[in-house]
Design an enzyme around this catalytic site. Structure first.
Site, PDB file in Angstrom:
ATOM      1  N   LYS A   1      35.156  42.188  34.606  1.00 30.22           N
ATOM      2  CA  LYS A   1      33.913  42.462  35.339  1.00 30.22           C
ATOM      3  C   LYS A   1      33.506  43.908  35.131  1.00 30.22           C
ATOM      4  O   LYS A   1      34.361  44.777  34.981  1.00 30.22           O
ATOM      5  CB  LYS A   1      34.157  42.282  36.833  1.00 30.22           C
ATOM      6  CG  LYS A   1      34.388  40.876  37.260  1.00 30.22           C
ATOM      7  CD  LYS A   1      34.297  40.806  38.782  1.00 30.22           C
ATOM      8  CE  LYS A   1      34.396  39.381  39.247  1.00 30.22           C
ATOM      9  NZ  LYS A   1      35.784  38.912  39.301  1.00 30.22           N
TER      10      LYS A   1
ATOM     11  N   GLU B   1      47.813  32.262  37.845  1.00 30.00           N
ATOM     12  CA  GLU B   1      48.145  33.297  38.838  1.00 30.00           C
ATOM     13  C   GLU B   1      47.773  32.867  40.262  1.00 30.00           C
ATOM     14  O   GLU B   1      46.984  31.930  40.450  1.00 30.00           O
ATOM     15  CB  GLU B   1      47.449  34.611  38.497  1.00 30.00           C
ATOM     16  CG  GLU B   1      45.927  34.559  38.581  1.00 30.00           C
ATOM     17  CD  GLU B   1      45.290  35.929  38.790  1.00 30.00           C
ATOM     18  OE1 GLU B   1      45.558  36.564  39.826  1.00 30.00           O
ATOM     19  OE2 GLU B   1      44.508  36.350  37.913  1.00 30.00           O
TER      20      GLU B   1
HETATM   21  N1  PSU Z   1      39.562  40.668  38.476  1.00 27.41           N
HETATM   22  C1  PSU Z   1      38.864  39.567  38.765  1.00 27.41           C
HETATM   23  N2  PSU Z   1      39.413  38.637  39.585  1.00 27.41           N
HETATM   24  C2  PSU Z   1      40.657  38.785  40.119  1.00 27.41           C
HETATM   25  C3  PSU Z   1      41.392  39.948  39.788  1.00 27.41           C
HETATM   26  C4  PSU Z   1      40.810  40.853  38.968  1.00 27.41           C
HETATM   27  O1  PSU Z   1      37.746  39.436  38.282  1.00 27.41           O
HETATM   28  O2  PSU Z   1      41.112  37.905  40.880  1.00 27.41           O
HETATM   29  C5  PSU Z   1      42.790  40.108  40.335  1.00 27.41           C
HETATM   30  C6  PSU Z   1      43.832  39.683  39.284  1.00 27.41           C
HETATM   31  O3  PSU Z   1      44.956  39.139  39.951  1.00 27.41           O
HETATM   32  C7  PSU Z   1      44.208  41.006  38.635  1.00 27.41           C
HETATM   33  C8  PSU Z   1      44.151  41.938  39.831  1.00 27.41           C
HETATM   34  O4  PSU Z   1      45.473  41.002  38.027  1.00 27.41           O
HETATM   35  O5  PSU Z   1      43.030  41.494  40.587  1.00 27.41           O
HETATM   36  C9  PSU Z   1      44.003  43.378  39.419  1.00 27.41           C
HETATM   37  O6  PSU Z   1      44.122  44.186  40.538  1.00 27.41           O
HETATM   38  P1  PSU Z   1      44.196  45.783  40.353  1.00 27.41           P
HETATM   39  O7  PSU Z   1      42.828  46.189  39.850  1.00 27.41           O
HETATM   40  O8  PSU Z   1      44.488  46.305  41.721  1.00 27.41           O
HETATM   41  O9  PSU Z   1      45.266  46.055  39.364  1.00 27.41           O
END
Ligand code: PSU
Ligand code: MN
Length: 316
Positions: free
Chosen positions: A170, A35
């Site tokens: 996390k 990604e």
């Molecule tokens: N959690 C992490 N590192 C990240 C992300 C999430 O520990 O880099 C990033 C990933 O790209 C994930 C996105 O798909 O954040 C999720 O964002 P949201 O919670 O806004 O859906």
């Protein structure tokens, strides 16, 4: 109704697969998707670019072809060049964090987008890539019972046929509710060499996964069975951070609690929440969390490459 080939011709208009990735896919060789939100929004420059290139090398060293996924100039890219990775890393937060709902307008406007787990899965599936390595996924946020903040990543896992290899989630998230949501949506949650869901920086969370699997061969076999049965959706593989790089749970949880408190005070909402928390945790831990983050991504890249090799072997 337009015929299937007309639909895929139209899709090809938006999708741009690099020559190397295209050749590998056509020959049935293993490919691993990566990604780009982790590059533009998840880590600071220049460590983000260095890590992204190291992750690609790790995938090559383990017998697969890397396909870093992003949106560049309105094209869905499967396979970025080192120059494109440098561009996404340097532009950082100025690149739109692109989830499923962002695709139509970004594409129509010819803009750039850093792909989250959701959009990386979408583009990987369009290109025919089955395995994807990342750091952490989005999930049900703490306090979601009032904010309704649930990552689109969970819905994507429910509908798009890609295996996602991560280091768990996390504890900025409510891990218990995240597992409940995945259960409802029928997403298998696998622990690689563990019965316990890893919590990204730490190997343990106190929550159980659905199944423990100990080899890439068995990961590939389970995913192949899912694909061949035509069951919609992906599979979530949670791979614990190597012991030597894991952080002390009290230390990291204190940092996470502080970061969440600040985000509530500042009224951070919606798609800004996850990047805000990630950046705060990095600042609070003075970079310790960044080192752990880099190591767990490399560890996931290794497992993803080996699993992609197993998946492609059976195609022969
Ligand atoms: N959690 C992490 N590192 C990240 C992300 C999430 O520990 O880099 C990033 C990933 O790209 C994930 C996105 O798909 O954040 C999720 O964002 P949201 O919670 O806004 O859906
Ligand atoms: Mn959200």
């Amino acid at each position: 109704m337009p015929s299937q080939s007309k639909i895929s011709n139209k899709m090809n208009k938006y999708l741009s697969i690099s020559q190397e990735v295209k050749e590998a896919l056509e020959a049935g060789r293993p490919v691993v998707a990566l990604e780009s939100t982790i590059i533009s929004h998840g880590m600071p420059y220049p460590q983000n670019v260095e890590t992204a290139l190291k992750v690609e090398q790790t995938i090559r060293d383990n017998g697969a072809v890397p396909a870093t996924i992003a949106i560049i100039g309105g094209k869905l890219k499967a396979g970025c060049t080192p120059e494109e990775i440098e561009y996404l890393g340097k532009k950082g937060q100025a690149v739109t964090k692109a989830s499923r709902r962002d695709l139509p307008v970004l594409i129509a406007r010819g803009e750039d987008g850093a792909t989250t787990v959701t959009t990386t899965m979408i583009i990987a599936a369009m290109a025919g890539i089955k395995v994807f390595a990342t750091g952490g996924i989005g999930g049900v946020h703490r306090g979601a019972e009032t904010t309704m903040d649930i990552s689109a990543d969970l819905e994507e896992l429910a509908q798009t046929p890609v295996m996602v290899i991560c280091a768990g989630a996390k504890s900025i998230l409510d891990l218990g509710l995240t597992l409940e949501y995945l259960e409802t949506k029928g997403v298998p949650v696998i622990g690689y060499g563990t019965e316990e869901l890893p919590a990204f920086y730490t190997r343990r969370s106190g929550f159980k996964v659905d199944y423990r699997i100990d080899t890439p061969e068995e990961l590939a076999a389970a995913f192949r069975a899912k694909l061949e049965m035509g069951l919609a959706g992906g599979m979530l593989v949670t791979n614990p951070i190597p012991e030597e790089y894991s952080l002390d749970p009290n230390y990291i949880n204190e940092a996470i609690d502080k970061a969440i408190k600040k985000s509530v005070e500042l009224g951070i909402k919606g798609k800004a929440t996850t990047p805000f928390l990630l950046a705060e945790i990095k600042d609070i831990t003075g970079g310790n969390s960044l080192d752990a983050n880099i190591q767990l991504v490399l560890n996931n890249a290794r497992l993803a490459a080996r699993t992609a090799v197993c998946l492609s072997n059976k195609n022969d």
